[in-house]
Design an enzyme around this catalytic site. Sequence first.
Site, PDB file in Angstrom:
ATOM      1  N   GLY A   1     -10.127 -12.964   2.549  1.00  0.00           N
ATOM      2  CA  GLY A   1      -9.311 -13.067   3.769  1.00  0.00           C
ATOM      3  C   GLY A   1      -8.646 -14.429   3.881  1.00  0.00           C
TER       4      GLY A   1
ATOM      5  N   GLU B   1     -23.764 -14.478   4.531  1.00  0.00           N
ATOM      6  CA  GLU B   1     -23.928 -13.038   4.352  1.00  0.00           C
ATOM      7  C   GLU B   1     -24.449 -12.696   2.945  1.00  0.00           C
ATOM      8  OE1 GLU B   1     -20.704  -9.888   5.873  1.00  0.00           O
ATOM      9  OE2 GLU B   1     -20.059 -10.989   4.126  1.00  0.00           O
TER      10      GLU B   1
ATOM     11  N   CYS C   1     -20.265  -4.822   7.167  1.00  0.00           N
ATOM     12  CA  CYS C   1     -19.983  -6.170   7.697  1.00  0.00           C
ATOM     13  C   CYS C   1     -20.770  -6.438   8.979  1.00  0.00           C
ATOM     14  CB  CYS C   1     -18.489  -6.339   7.926  1.00  0.00           C
ATOM     15  SG  CYS C   1     -17.779  -5.063   8.964  1.00  0.00           S
TER      16      CYS C   1
ATOM     17  N   LYS D   1      -3.527  -0.254  -0.388  1.00  0.00           N
ATOM     18  CA  LYS D   1      -4.132  -0.607  -1.680  1.00  0.00           C
ATOM     19  C   LYS D   1      -5.645  -0.568  -1.494  1.00  0.00           C
ATOM     20  CE  LYS D   1      -5.869  -4.213  -3.167  1.00  0.00           C
ATOM     21  NZ  LYS D   1      -7.018  -3.526  -3.791  1.00  0.00           N
TER      22      LYS D   1
ATOM     23  N   GLU E   1     -10.243  -8.286   9.231  1.00  0.00           N
ATOM     24  CA  GLU E   1     -11.609  -7.969   9.654  1.00  0.00           C
ATOM     25  C   GLU E   1     -12.499  -8.373   8.498  1.00  0.00           C
ATOM     26  OE1 GLU E   1     -14.844  -6.746   9.977  1.00  0.00           O
ATOM     27  OE2 GLU E   1     -14.481  -4.653  10.546  1.00  0.00           O
TER      28      GLU E   1
ATOM     29  N   GLY F   1     -12.260  -6.981   4.487  1.00  0.00           N
ATOM     30  CA  GLY F   1     -13.009  -7.367   3.294  1.00  0.00           C
ATOM     31  C   GLY F   1     -13.729  -8.678   3.526  1.00  0.00           C
ATOM     32  N   SER F   2     -13.966  -9.398   2.464  1.00  0.00           N
ATOM     33  CA  SER F   2     -14.764 -10.623   2.559  1.00  0.00           C
ATOM     34  C   SER F   2     -13.960 -11.766   3.188  1.00  0.00           C
ATOM     35  CB  SER F   2     -15.226 -11.035   1.163  1.00  0.00           C
ATOM     36  OG  SER F   2     -14.100 -11.368   0.369  1.00  0.00           O
TER      37      SER F   2
HETATM   38  P1  ADP Z   1     -15.760  -7.574  -2.210  1.00  0.00           P
HETATM   39  O1  ADP Z   1     -16.016  -8.919  -2.841  1.00  0.00           O
HETATM   40  O2  ADP Z   1     -16.866  -7.116  -1.384  1.00  0.00           O
HETATM   41  O3  ADP Z   1     -15.239  -6.529  -3.144  1.00  0.00           O
HETATM   42  P2  ADP Z   1     -13.161  -8.327  -1.358  1.00  0.00           P
HETATM   43  O4  ADP Z   1     -12.798  -9.003  -0.107  1.00  0.00           O
HETATM   44  O5  ADP Z   1     -12.995  -9.100  -2.630  1.00  0.00           O
HETATM   45  O6  ADP Z   1     -14.630  -7.811  -1.167  1.00  0.00           O
HETATM   46  O7  ADP Z   1     -12.369  -6.975  -1.532  1.00  0.00           O
HETATM   47  C1  ADP Z   1     -11.761  -6.258  -0.484  1.00  0.00           C
HETATM   48  C2  ADP Z   1     -10.381  -5.823  -0.930  1.00  0.00           C
HETATM   49  O8  ADP Z   1      -9.620  -6.975  -1.256  1.00  0.00           O
HETATM   50  C3  ADP Z   1     -10.334  -4.915  -2.167  1.00  0.00           C
HETATM   51  O9  ADP Z   1      -9.313  -3.946  -1.957  1.00  0.00           O
HETATM   52  C4  ADP Z   1      -9.949  -5.877  -3.272  1.00  0.00           C
HETATM   53  O10 ADP Z   1      -9.267  -5.245  -4.343  1.00  0.00           O
HETATM   54  C5  ADP Z   1      -9.011  -6.804  -2.530  1.00  0.00           C
HETATM   55  N1  ADP Z   1      -8.824  -8.136  -3.121  1.00  0.00           N
HETATM   56  C6  ADP Z   1      -9.764  -8.940  -3.674  1.00  0.00           C
HETATM   57  N2  ADP Z   1      -9.207 -10.109  -4.060  1.00  0.00           N
HETATM   58  C7  ADP Z   1      -7.881 -10.057  -3.745  1.00  0.00           C
HETATM   59  C8  ADP Z   1      -6.769 -10.950  -3.868  1.00  0.00           C
HETATM   60  N3  ADP Z   1      -6.898 -12.158  -4.407  1.00  0.00           N
HETATM   61  N4  ADP Z   1      -5.568 -10.533  -3.402  1.00  0.00           N
HETATM   62  C9  ADP Z   1      -5.419  -9.319  -2.827  1.00  0.00           C
HETATM   63  N5  ADP Z   1      -6.420  -8.433  -2.689  1.00  0.00           N
HETATM   64  C10 ADP Z   1      -7.643  -8.789  -3.131  1.00  0.00           C
END
Ligand code: ADP
Length: 481
Positions: free
Chosen positions: A233, A378, A284, A171, A250, A228-229
């Site tokens: 995470g 960050e 990151c 995804k 990560e 991701g963030s």
């Molecule tokens: P950013 O805020 O920099 O976009 P995120 O960590 O929110 O970083 O996004 C990284 C990934 O996590 C993307 O693929 C985003 O669609 C997905 N994502 C964000 N929130 C959720 C959630 N609650 N559940 C599952 N996936 C998520």
Amino acid sequence: MREYRQYIGGQWVGPDRLFDDLDPYRGTVVARVPAGTRADAARAVDAAAAAFPEWADLPPAEKQTLFLRAADIVERRTGEITALLAAETGCAGGFAGFQILTATRLLRQAANWGYLPAGEIIRSDIPGTFAMALRRPLGVVAGISPWNGAHVLAWRTVVNPLAFGNTVVLKPSEEAPVSAGLLVAEILDEAGFPPGTVNVVTHAPGEAVPVADEFFDRPEVRCINFTGSSATGRILAERAGRALKRCVLELGGYNPLIVLADADLDYAVEAAAFAAFFHSGQICMNARKVLVERPVYDAFVGRLAARAQTLRAGDPADPGTVIGPLISPAALDRVAREVDEAVAVGAKVLVGGSADGPCYQPTVLTDVPEGARIHSEETFGPVLVAQPVDDADEAVAIANATRYGLSAGLITGDNQRGFALARRIDAGVVHVNDQTIADEPQLPLGGVKDSGWGRSGPHSMADFTELQWITTRDGTGTYPI
Ligand code: ADP
């Protein structure tokens, strides 16, 4: 304008609803992408589960051929991928080249992982018994990938689990659904990977949760592989805990770069400018804080400010551009707000400090008080906090005083001393006489503390396989009842 479909079970399929994938520099539409739903995720998990037994048992030589072919295709499509990364993610040429090179190296190395030792033989104390611990894949791994290192991180999300015999549902981020997802599917399809081994489900902005719900609710999904963030995470790790699924994370970092008084200052300035401003601070591993020994502090920050002013902001498709746009207007607002908030409580702007169209100027802040968010969190923009320290011990103490622990750099004229200091830094990665950004597929990239769990590359075998204890006994011996 290209309209995409999703890749499920080796087929390009609906849904009919599409969303606009935007260019962060121009604001124009790059592509129209499927707004997938939980039902699409369900079909993708079905396809990955159906493909798993055959993929898990495919001989290593056949997997090797497929990975090598995929690497060749990435290389052949370099020009197109570079243009797409610029248009879809605002990525300038330098970072696009880094992403493509790292992706091809990862694919070529992973081609060999099928030949890594598949377990151990361990002596049993029971006479006539032969015991072993064999590695076996988990099943379906659900990958959730980000937009920032869109292409290389999508490959990492897919290749690590795939190479150890798992099948994958990916995804990608809604900010980069093509370069972080559908493009990977196109390449794997052309390379001839069996249908269902990798499936890609895209979704509209704000609609990630229903897709993730399917991943958590399905027993076939054994692991969530997320980049991701740290905030997201944490949500995913909590959900994985409830569902008793593995997760590999990560996450973010607040990466320190330490400059000691015996450093070559010209080199240290180049290293710091790269670490802070590469990809406009949206990696990151970017350095967020530079800790400089007091005797060289003024000279260092003066030269760094001058260097920052030489970095050209603008159109990422232009080969002369270093600083491309931030990923979205919301991201630009967030960075500007955080800098303004820091200034309001006493921080000084040494250079930069404002937006330049959709880009943010390379910025160095000094005198940032503890109360400012940017002091320990960050920013995800081209903003570096500079702080003087009395000595190396104070630098290490400050480097460790954050909730993160991804990457650190330490610049000194004395490598031996640098190595000893590196061992005291709480980070998954420390580079002595280098800066904070690096990725080599054979090395174990990953964080400690709030920066994540698990390691990439061949070391991810531990994350993406289970050990199965098997014994064979010669049928002799007695039981105690
Ligand atoms: P950013 O805020 O920099 O976009 P995120 O960590 O929110 O970083 O996004 C990284 C990934 O996590 C993307 O693929 C985003 O669609 C997905 N994502 C964000 N929130 C959720 C959630 N609650 N559940 C599952 N996936 C998520």
